[in-house]
Design an enzyme around this catalytic site. Structure first.
Site, PDB file in Angstrom:
ATOM      1  N   ARG A  62     -13.166  -4.501 -23.419  1.00  0.00           N
ATOM      2  CA  ARG A  62     -13.786  -5.092 -22.225  1.00  0.00           C
ATOM      3  C   ARG A  62     -12.862  -6.154 -21.652  1.00  0.00           C
ATOM      4  NH1 ARG A  62     -18.000  -3.263 -25.385  1.00  0.00           N
ATOM      5  NH2 ARG A  62     -18.998  -1.532 -24.290  1.00  0.00           N
TER       6      ARG A  62
ATOM      7  N   ASP B 229     -12.842   1.791 -25.686  1.00  0.00           N
ATOM      8  CA  ASP B 229     -14.181   1.814 -25.094  1.00  0.00           C
ATOM      9  C   ASP B 229     -14.058   2.336 -23.667  1.00  0.00           C
ATOM     10  OD1 ASP B 229     -17.011   1.166 -24.499  1.00  0.00           O
ATOM     11  OD2 ASP B 229     -16.866  -0.011 -26.320  1.00  0.00           O
TER      12      ASP B 229
ATOM     13  N   HIS C 206     -18.903   6.006 -25.282  1.00  0.00           N
ATOM     14  CA  HIS C 206     -17.971   4.917 -24.957  1.00  0.00           C
ATOM     15  C   HIS C 206     -16.537   5.441 -24.867  1.00  0.00           C
ATOM     16  CE1 HIS C 206     -20.798   1.573 -24.945  1.00  0.00           C
ATOM     17  NE2 HIS C 206     -21.352   2.052 -26.039  1.00  0.00           N
TER      18      HIS C 206
ATOM     19  N   ASP D 293     -22.128   4.821 -31.614  1.00  0.00           N
ATOM     20  CA  ASP D 293     -23.300   4.201 -30.980  1.00  0.00           C
ATOM     21  C   ASP D 293     -23.467   4.654 -29.531  1.00  0.00           C
ATOM     22  OD1 ASP D 293     -20.882   2.834 -30.376  1.00  0.00           O
ATOM     23  OD2 ASP D 293     -22.038   1.169 -29.536  1.00  0.00           O
ATOM     24  N   GLU D 294     -24.673   4.489 -29.041  1.00  0.00           N
ATOM     25  CA  GLU D 294     -24.999   4.583 -27.613  1.00  0.00           C
ATOM     26  C   GLU D 294     -24.335   5.784 -26.924  1.00  0.00           C
ATOM     27  OE1 GLU D 294     -25.698  -0.127 -26.640  1.00  0.00           O
ATOM     28  OE2 GLU D 294     -23.643   0.591 -26.511  1.00  0.00           O
TER      29      GLU D 294
ATOM     30  N   TRP E 249     -26.650  -2.502 -36.660  1.00  0.00           N
ATOM     31  CA  TRP E 249     -26.593  -3.487 -35.567  1.00  0.00           C
ATOM     32  C   TRP E 249     -27.902  -3.598 -34.806  1.00  0.00           C
ATOM     33  CZ3 TRP E 249     -26.661  -2.610 -30.130  1.00  0.00           C
ATOM     34  CH2 TRP E 249     -26.710  -1.272 -29.741  1.00  0.00           C
TER      35      TRP E 249
ATOM     36  N   PHE F 258     -22.226 -12.635 -31.822  1.00  0.00           N
ATOM     37  CA  PHE F 258     -21.693 -13.904 -31.338  1.00  0.00           C
ATOM     38  C   PHE F 258     -21.416 -13.865 -29.837  1.00  0.00           C
ATOM     39  CE2 PHE F 258     -19.843 -15.632 -35.641  1.00  0.00           C
ATOM     40  CZ  PHE F 258     -21.116 -15.623 -36.171  1.00  0.00           C
ATOM     41  N   ASP F 259     -21.790 -12.754 -29.178  1.00  0.00           N
ATOM     42  CA  ASP F 259     -21.746 -12.764 -27.706  1.00  0.00           C
ATOM     43  C   ASP F 259     -23.059 -13.328 -27.150  1.00  0.00           C
ATOM     44  OD1 ASP F 259     -23.118 -10.472 -28.619  1.00  0.00           O
ATOM     45  OD2 ASP F 259     -22.523  -9.256 -26.885  1.00  0.00           O
TER      46      ASP F 259
ATOM     47  N   TRP G 118     -18.393  -9.073 -28.799  1.00  0.00           N
ATOM     48  CA  TRP G 118     -18.209  -8.178 -27.644  1.00  0.00           C
ATOM     49  C   TRP G 118     -17.778  -9.040 -26.470  1.00  0.00           C
ATOM     50  CZ3 TRP G 118     -18.228  -3.321 -29.088  1.00  0.00           C
ATOM     51  CH2 TRP G 118     -18.973  -2.945 -30.211  1.00  0.00           C
ATOM     52  N   THR G 119     -16.858  -8.529 -25.663  1.00  0.00           N
ATOM     53  CA  THR G 119     -16.197  -9.439 -24.726  1.00  0.00           C
ATOM     54  C   THR G 119     -16.444  -9.131 -23.244  1.00  0.00           C
ATOM     55  OG1 THR G 119     -14.167  -8.138 -24.866  1.00  0.00           O
ATOM     56  CG2 THR G 119     -14.385  -9.986 -26.393  1.00  0.00           C
ATOM     57  N   GLU G 120     -17.564  -8.506 -22.921  1.00  0.00           N
ATOM     58  CA  GLU G 120     -17.857  -8.296 -21.500  1.00  0.00           C
ATOM     59  C   GLU G 120     -17.757  -9.608 -20.719  1.00  0.00           C
ATOM     60  OE1 GLU G 120     -19.686  -7.044 -23.958  1.00  0.00           O
ATOM     61  OE2 GLU G 120     -20.418  -5.027 -23.461  1.00  0.00           O
TER      62      GLU G 120
END
Ligand code: ACM
Ligand code: ZN
Length: 752
Positions: free
Chosen positions: A160, A189, A260, A322-323, A389, A415-416, A464-466
């Site tokens: 991200r 991703d 992803h 995932d997802e 998760w 931690f986001d 996660w860094t969005e």
């Protein structure tokens, strides 16, 4: 028997588990302070027995911290020395060590593995002062120490936002400082492919670059059009893997599949279901174009994994999982043919087929796969480990099936999430996970037996860094929460004595400052708790030192002369309280602010038929009648979230009251799978058993009022009020999270 062993045995016999006044994190298992001091000075020599690499690391670190340039000499016979000596004494794990600072004028670190020496060195380094000095006096002591969990991890999403090589090394140093041993590197991703793959150069020529990014929060749906990207060459990756190895950190690379995958598909659209064309993702969330389950895709992924496995020596390779939306597979002839030929029940079993086929390949290379907990759906691959998760349930299910598990539930390990009051924090995805919450985490769920618990390898936190665009911001989200996690994983956390940990933690802040590590000071922020009280609520405030809290009740900014907080503030009418923490007449925290919405339901007894999800329900049912409305733009701690379930709440007003209207706050954020309820209905009763429906609104009426829904009751008398908000149900096609259960987020139920 050698000399050091004798010393160690003497030492063992004197072990106590003392109250530790030293600022060590993670807290060692056992520590004893002795009389006397040892002086470290420029004459001190480092004497390695076997472990030259560790001795050199110690030499370099002491020089950086203190300026002292110590010599390494293997055969010396003088007092003023730091000895690294092999010792076979039994410990609970292989990474144990003993640290002795002796009043016989030497320091000894005993261990049987390089990790053991390394952790002994980390403890020793934490004892050094943070200013440069040429004579350092250290207390004599003995420490016996070893880890509890074997997976002590931190994750970083570099897709991200991209983080340069030098920052990755710093990140690894931060992990090492806190005796963490696993770095989960999320390399691919939708929004960027970050690892050079020689066989498929377009993955980085095309897939590492996007033509714009989302700015602001997802809910704002605004974008820039700046080309953004970056990637690591294989040479850089080798350098980082070696750097991590020197610090006894295993890097677990993640190559995401089957979802992803948009950055990969933008580079090689032939491995999608539709053939593309695609653009590297600009928007966050869950996107529908995923890898197609045809043979050519497996060849592509296996070739990629071959290069990845050569670069990373880790036992586990993370394959995502995932997802993964199933819409494309539903209308793809290749995928449908696969389902038929393999006698699969549906697309969920196709996902399971996908993962199992990749697992076979990874196993054939002598490695194991780990994946996010969705890999349980449709049947777990035979040797796979699970990273839990979406809560801890996936981990529990996997451990019961005798699969290894790494715990990483959103509630404690994301931690986001916000770590302080959202309005005082940089924009974050949502949630609320402060240091105390992290510290309270227990990776072993109560539902597991002792035998099943053996499958819990440990835990990790995910970054996660969005919304995290720079190294400084990543550090801010990491520190000091990772310090709290490290103590949980080392096995010495004691959540009932959080204050003791907090005292040690605050002493680390000076070290962060000296080393230029950006960190959050949210622990100084005033935190609040509301409790039911006569005709309203009691607003209880906390901070590192409650004597430093000042507050106002008239919406003005608190200052050093404002009211000193002494006991919970009784709130019986609408008002706004502002509070901050002061030291020496100066504000040490940002101001927190709370507006109260006091109605007939505030502080009253409330019961729920369905409980909220563990990640979004910390305050329990009282959250709905605590006199505080959730902040509609941030679904942090004030909201109750129900995954797939309805809100069904009954409030007992304590006596018969006249009711004119019922107010319910609801939230919508489709990107986060949060939907307005299909229907809200209010019922009243005088006996708590026989309820009469008195007001009802449907979805379009709820959508019209955007969040704060008023249900007219018109002067009815009752003691009991029931509110049912019906969950939206399965998310419809074409929306993020299609096919999954929608979330229902509710907050205050006001009765006027
Ligand atoms: C995840 O947070 N999607 C694993
Ligand atoms: Zn397909």
């Amino acid at each position: 028997m050698n000399r050091f062993l004798i010393l160690s045995l003497v030492f063992i016999s004197k072990l106590v588990s003392a109250q530790n006044p030293l600022p060590l994190i993670p807290q060692p298992q056992q520590i004893e302070i002795h009389k006397g001091t040892f002086t470290l000075n420029k004459e001190t020599v480092i004497q390695p027995n076997y472990n030259l690499a560790e001795a050199q690391y110690l030499q370099k670190s002491i020089k950086e911290l203190t300026g002292l340039d110590l010599k390494i000499q293997s055969a010396v016979n003088k007092q003023n020395r730091i000895v690294l000596a092999h010792s076979e004494i039994k410990r609970k794990s292989n990474d144990g060590y003993e640290l002795l600072i002796s009043n016989k004028k030497f320091v000894a670190i005993y261990a049987k593995t390089p990790e053991g020496f390394f952790y002994g060195i980390q403890t020793f380094l934490q004892l050094l002062p943070i200013e440069k000095k040429d004579k350092i006096s250290l207390p004599c002591l003995s420490i016996l120490d070893y880890s509890k969990f074997q997976w002590r991890g931190m994750h970083l999403d570099v897709s991200r936002h991209f983080f340069p090589k030098d920052f990755i090394k710093k990140y690894i140093d931060y992990l090492a400082m806190y005796k963490m041993n696993t770095f989960h590197w999320h390399l691919t991703d939708d929004q960027g492919w970050r690892i050079e793959i020689k066989k498929y150069p377009k993955l980085t020529e095309v897939g590492a670059w996007r033509n714009g990014s989302m700015i602001g929060h997802y809910t704002d749906q605004t974008f820039d059009d700046i080309r953004y990207g970056g990637f690591y060459t294989q040479e850089e990756i080798k350098e980082i893997v070696a750097y991590a190895k020197e610090r006894h950190i295993t890097i677990v690379p993640e190559i995401e599949m089957p979802g992803h995958a948009l950055a990969a598909l933008a580079s090689y659209p032939e491995f999608s279901c539709t053939g593309g064309p695609f653009e590297v993702g600009k928007t966050w969330g869950v996107l529908e174009d995923v890898f197609c389950a045809k043979d050519e895709t497996f060849t592509f992924l296996e070739n990629i994994l071959t290069e990845v496995i050569e670069l990373f020596p880790s036992e586990y390779i993370h394959i995502g999982g995932d997802e993964c939306p199933k819409v494309r597979w539903k209308s793809c002839s290749h995928c449908q043919k696969r389902i038929k030929e393999e006698h699969l029940k549906d697309e969920h079993e196709l996902q399971s087929y996908f993962i199992q086929r990749i697992e076979k390949f990874v196993n054939s290379k002598g490695r194991k796969i780990i994946g996010w907990d969705e890999i349980l759906e449709g049947g777990l691959a035979p040797n796979a480990a699970v990273m839990s998760w979406r809560g801890t349930e996936g981990g529990i299910a996997a451990a019961k099936q005798k699969h290894f598990v790494v715990m990483s539930p959103g509630s404690h390990c994301y931690f986001d999430h916000y770590q302080g009051e959202p309005k005082n924090e940089p924009i974050a995805i949502g949630g609320y996970t402060n240091v105390e919450k992290v510290y309270s985490f227990d990776p072993i769920p109560k539902k597991l037996s002792a035998d099943e618990s053996k499958y819990i390898l440990g835990a990790q936190a995910n970054l996660w860094t969005e919304y995290i665009t720079t190294p400084a911001h990543a550090e801010y989200m990491l520190m000091p929460r990772m310090a709290a996690l490290s103590e949980v994983l080392w096995g010495t956390s004691n959540p009932t004595n959080y204050k003791e940990f907090e005292n040690r933690l605050i002493q680390h802040f000076e070290m962060y400052e000296k080393n230029g590590i950006n960190y959050s000071k949210a622990i100084f922020e005033v935190t609040s708790k509301v409790n039911p009280a006569e005709n309203g609520v009691a607003f209880e405030l906390k901070s590192v030192n409650p004597n430093g809290i000042k507050y106002t009740t008239d919406s003005s900014e608190p200052n050093a002369n404002s009211i000193s907080y002494e006991k919970p503030i009784l709130v019986t009418s609408n008002q706004t309280i502002k509070a901050a923490y002061f030291e020496n007449g100066k504000a040490k925290s940002a101001t927190i602010e709370q507006s109260f919405f006091i109605t007939k339901s505030t502080g009253k007894k409330i019961e729920l038929v369905h409980q909220p999800h563990e990640n979004y329900g910390i305050g329990g049912s009282f959250t709905l009648v605590d006199g505080m409305k959730g902040n509609p733009s941030k679904y942090g701690k004030d909201w109750l979230g129900f995954s797939g379930k309805d809100l069904n709440a009954t409030i007992d007003l304590g006596k018969t009251e006249t009711i004119d209207k019922v107010i319910l706050c609801v939230l919508e954020s489709k990107g986060s799978w949060i939907y307005y309820p299909k229907k809200i209905e209010v019922f009243i009763s005088n006996d708590g058993k026989n309820f009469e429906s008195v007001s009802k609104l449907n979805l379009s009426e709820i959508q019209d009022v955007k969040g704060e829904v008023v249900l007219e009751v018109k002067s009815k008398k009752a003691q009991f009020v029931k509110v049912i908000a019906t969950n939206f149900g399965k998310i419809t096609d074409g929306n993020p999270g299609a096919g999954s259960d929608a979330w229902l987020f509710v907050d205050e139920i006001g009765i006027e």
